[in-house]
Design an enzyme around this catalytic site. Sequence first.
Site, PDB file in Angstrom:
ATOM      1  N   GLU A  46       0.889  -1.163   0.000  1.00 27.91           N
ATOM      2  CA  GLU A  46       0.000   0.000   0.000  1.00 27.91           C
ATOM      3  C   GLU A  46       0.927   1.213   0.000  1.00 27.91           C
ATOM      4  OE1 GLU A  46      -4.176   1.232   0.173  1.00 27.91           O
ATOM      5  OE2 GLU A  46      -3.116  -0.618  -0.300  1.00 27.91           O
ATOM      6  N   ASP A 103      -3.225  11.845   8.433  1.00 25.57           N
ATOM      7  CA  ASP A 103      -1.963  11.278   8.896  1.00 25.57           C
ATOM      8  C   ASP A 103      -1.463  11.961  10.160  1.00 25.57           C
ATOM      9  OD1 ASP A 103      -1.605   9.342   6.844  1.00 25.57           O
ATOM     10  OD2 ASP A 103      -1.080  10.950   5.464  1.00 25.57           O
TER      11      ASP A 103
END
Length: 269
Positions: A49, A60
């Site tokens: 990924e 994030d």
Amino acid sequence: MNRYQTLQKKLVPFKKGCFIPFIILGDPSIEMSLKIIDVLIENGADGLELGFPFSDPLSDGKTIQKAHLRAFSSKMNIYLCFEMLQKIRKKYNTIPIGLLLYANLIFKFGINNFYLKCFNVGIDSVLIADLPVEESNDFRKCAIANNISSVFVCPHDAKKNVIKKISLYSTGYIYLLSRSGVTGTDKKIIVPSLNLIKNLKKITEKLLIQGFGISNSKQIQKIILSGISGVICGSVIIKLIENHFQNEKKMLKNIKRLSRSLKQSTIIF
């Protein structure tokens, strides 16, 4: 049969889960990023990924935000990302490769152009972190037209109507969210309820893969024993890059050890 289905067929009879690492392309440099991918695949990774560096990665945490910045420091851009992907696919023809990105990056490139480029370099799936399934129509149409699987996130507290929609529109695998918030290993993860897993398995045979904050063997074993197909681990790997990228040999040695350990944890005896 797509590569995710092939992976599933390979794992299920042997009571194995899949281990899929996540890194940002170009972190800390193109050359080192490619070496990191080699080490991950050689030491247990069942798929990849991958992220493109992005200026505003809202989902994030600090560890992955720093990875985006390191990649930008190495002069990465979307065109270099696709060049890297072409090299990776040429070297590793059988493993599934997915992208985990933000919608604005794709939108700026041109939605259909982006998915066409993904097809040309051999990408299997695209997960857009900030795209709700309800707003995904234009992206899904282009994905289908270019033979790219879409992946959507299923929260641990998802309602039945949401589960049905995600199961229908996720054509690669279903990404199970460990918790809300941002990525990182410093917060407690939640294994989705057995009821959620049961409901998903009633309506889909696709891989169920959990991500967000997974960092150790104990967590992985608990996830696999619950009936989930595998895990995506990002921050724990990227933290090693952050800590050791100025010493390539030490960095790769530590990533090798971690990758083997995480993969071993997905095997149920």
